[in-house]
Scaffold this motif. Structure first.
Motif, PDB file in Angstrom:
ATOM      1  N   ILE A   3      47.031  -6.888  22.335  1.00  0.00           N
ATOM      2  CA  ILE A   3      46.922  -6.029  21.149  1.00  0.00           C
ATOM      3  C   ILE A   3      45.468  -5.948  20.703  1.00  0.00           C
ATOM      4  O   ILE A   3      44.951  -4.877  20.398  1.00  0.00           O
ATOM      5  CB  ILE A   3      47.825  -6.542  20.006  1.00  0.00           C
ATOM      6  CG1 ILE A   3      49.296  -6.354  20.363  1.00  0.00           C
ATOM      7  CG2 ILE A   3      47.504  -5.824  18.691  1.00  0.00           C
ATOM      8  CD1 ILE A   3      50.259  -7.034  19.403  1.00  0.00           C
ATOM      9  N   GLU A   4      44.804  -7.098  20.686  1.00  0.00           N
ATOM     10  CA  GLU A   4      43.402  -7.136  20.276  1.00  0.00           C
ATOM     11  C   GLU A   4      42.547  -6.261  21.199  1.00  0.00           C
ATOM     12  O   GLU A   4      41.700  -5.499  20.732  1.00  0.00           O
ATOM     13  CB  GLU A   4      42.907  -8.589  20.304  1.00  0.00           C
ATOM     14  CG  GLU A   4      41.636  -8.802  19.533  1.00  0.00           C
ATOM     15  CD  GLU A   4      41.377 -10.285  19.318  1.00  0.00           C
ATOM     16  OE1 GLU A   4      40.836 -10.920  20.239  1.00  0.00           O
ATOM     17  OE2 GLU A   4      41.716 -10.782  18.231  1.00  0.00           O
ATOM     18  N   ASN A   5      42.792  -6.342  22.506  1.00  0.00           N
ATOM     19  CA  ASN A   5      42.050  -5.501  23.455  1.00  0.00           C
ATOM     20  C   ASN A   5      42.354  -4.028  23.223  1.00  0.00           C
ATOM     21  O   ASN A   5      41.448  -3.184  23.268  1.00  0.00           O
ATOM     22  CB  ASN A   5      42.384  -5.886  24.896  1.00  0.00           C
ATOM     23  CG  ASN A   5      41.812  -7.229  25.270  1.00  0.00           C
ATOM     24  OD1 ASN A   5      40.824  -7.680  24.708  1.00  0.00           O
ATOM     25  ND2 ASN A   5      42.426  -7.885  26.235  1.00  0.00           N
ATOM     26  N   ASP A   6      43.633  -3.704  22.972  1.00  0.00           N
ATOM     27  CA  ASP A   6      44.019  -2.310  22.705  1.00  0.00           C
ATOM     28  C   ASP A   6      43.304  -1.785  21.461  1.00  0.00           C
ATOM     29  O   ASP A   6      42.776  -0.665  21.461  1.00  0.00           O
ATOM     30  CB  ASP A   6      45.536  -2.186  22.511  1.00  0.00           C
ATOM     31  CG  ASP A   6      46.321  -2.430  23.794  1.00  0.00           C
ATOM     32  OD1 ASP A   6      45.717  -2.441  24.885  1.00  0.00           O
ATOM     33  OD2 ASP A   6      47.556  -2.627  23.692  1.00  0.00           O
ATOM     34  N   VAL A   7      43.288  -2.586  20.389  1.00  0.00           N
ATOM     35  CA  VAL A   7      42.642  -2.165  19.139  1.00  0.00           C
ATOM     36  C   VAL A   7      41.147  -1.958  19.355  1.00  0.00           C
ATOM     37  O   VAL A   7      40.569  -0.972  18.889  1.00  0.00           O
ATOM     38  CB  VAL A   7      42.907  -3.172  17.998  1.00  0.00           C
ATOM     39  CG1 VAL A   7      42.022  -2.875  16.796  1.00  0.00           C
ATOM     40  CG2 VAL A   7      44.370  -3.137  17.587  1.00  0.00           C
ATOM     41  N   LYS A   8      40.501  -2.858  20.096  1.00  0.00           N
ATOM     42  CA  LYS A   8      39.056  -2.711  20.352  1.00  0.00           C
ATOM     43  C   LYS A   8      38.757  -1.415  21.102  1.00  0.00           C
ATOM     44  O   LYS A   8      37.722  -0.791  20.871  1.00  0.00           O
ATOM     45  CB  LYS A   8      38.526  -3.922  21.121  1.00  0.00           C
ATOM     46  CG  LYS A   8      38.327  -5.122  20.226  1.00  0.00           C
ATOM     47  CD  LYS A   8      37.745  -6.302  20.973  1.00  0.00           C
ATOM     48  CE  LYS A   8      37.551  -7.466  20.017  1.00  0.00           C
ATOM     49  NZ  LYS A   8      37.078  -8.674  20.685  1.00  0.00           N
ATOM     50  N   GLU A   9      39.657  -1.013  21.998  1.00  0.00           N
ATOM     51  CA  GLU A   9      39.473   0.254  22.709  1.00  0.00           C
ATOM     52  C   GLU A   9      39.715   1.433  21.765  1.00  0.00           C
ATOM     53  O   GLU A   9      38.981   2.416  21.804  1.00  0.00           O
ATOM     54  CB  GLU A   9      40.417   0.338  23.913  1.00  0.00           C
ATOM     55  CG  GLU A   9      39.981  -0.505  25.088  1.00  0.00           C
ATOM     56  CD  GLU A   9      38.589  -0.167  25.589  1.00  0.00           C
ATOM     57  OE1 GLU A   9      38.308   1.022  25.846  1.00  0.00           O
ATOM     58  OE2 GLU A   9      37.753  -1.095  25.690  1.00  0.00           O
TER      59      GLU A   9
END
Length: 194
Positions: free
Chosen positions: A127-133
């Protein structure tokens, strides 16, 4: 008798070289954890068993195509596949939990839980990686304020001083960043939930 446990990486390699027994050992080793994770999301034994089977069908197909990128992370990879299949299940059944677009909902609240088990941590990391993208799609001024506030934990006063704008402008940019981020999430049809 040698009592050393064979690593997941070795078992994956053996399976890719034709050993069905290696796959059986991998499934046996991780089935409880993966099934428990799936069941904890769907609360239905039949559905959990179906998703568990679908997970390993995807694993087998990926391994047979030689598309698995071995980095010693077999379990997190399988857990991510299971997580995606759970989401697919909810989407198909129109039961996907969605966030409320009104009020004080904070997209970043999903990232703040510090007491996580391994499965939840894997999902949180994704989720954190998705949000950063996703935040990369924000206008530059909103991205700057959001990054300072969320990732650098700066106060709006500090953001105001750093960017050379008033506190009200910084607050407004943050508000619009969150509004626009919600729109981006909806546009991509993503579900940011653990």
């Amino acid at each position: 008798m040698n009592n050393v446990e064979i690593t997941d990486a070795v078992l994956v390699r053996k399976y890719m070289d034709g050993s069905e027994a290696a796959l059986s050992k991998l499934i046996t080793r991780h089935q409880h954890r993966i099934y428990s994770f799936i069941f904890s999301k769907v609360f239905d034994r039949d559905v959990a068993e179906d998703i568990f089977q679908d997970t390993f069908i995807k694993v087998i197909n990926t391994l047979k195509r030689g598309k698995y990128n071995e980095e010693g992370k077999f379990l997190p990879w399988v857990m991510r596949i299971a997580h995606n299949l759970v989401i697919d299940h909810f989407r198909r059944n129109k039961r996907m939990p969605k966030f409320d677009n009104s009020g004080d909902f904070n997209i970043f609240s999903v990232l703040s839980d510090s007491d996580l088990n391994i499965e939840t941590q894997i999902i949180k990391d994704q989720i954190e990686n998705d949000v950063k993208e996703l935040i990369k799609e924000l206008p530059e001024d909103q991205l700057e304020v959001l990054t300072m506030r969320i990732y650098k934990d700066m106060s709006f006063k500090e953001i105001s001083e750093r960017t050379g704008v008033s506190i009200n402008t910084a607050l407004g940019r943050m508000r619009y960043a969150l509004i626009n981020l919600r729109k981006i999430i909806e546009k991509h049809n993503l579900v940011l939930t653990n």
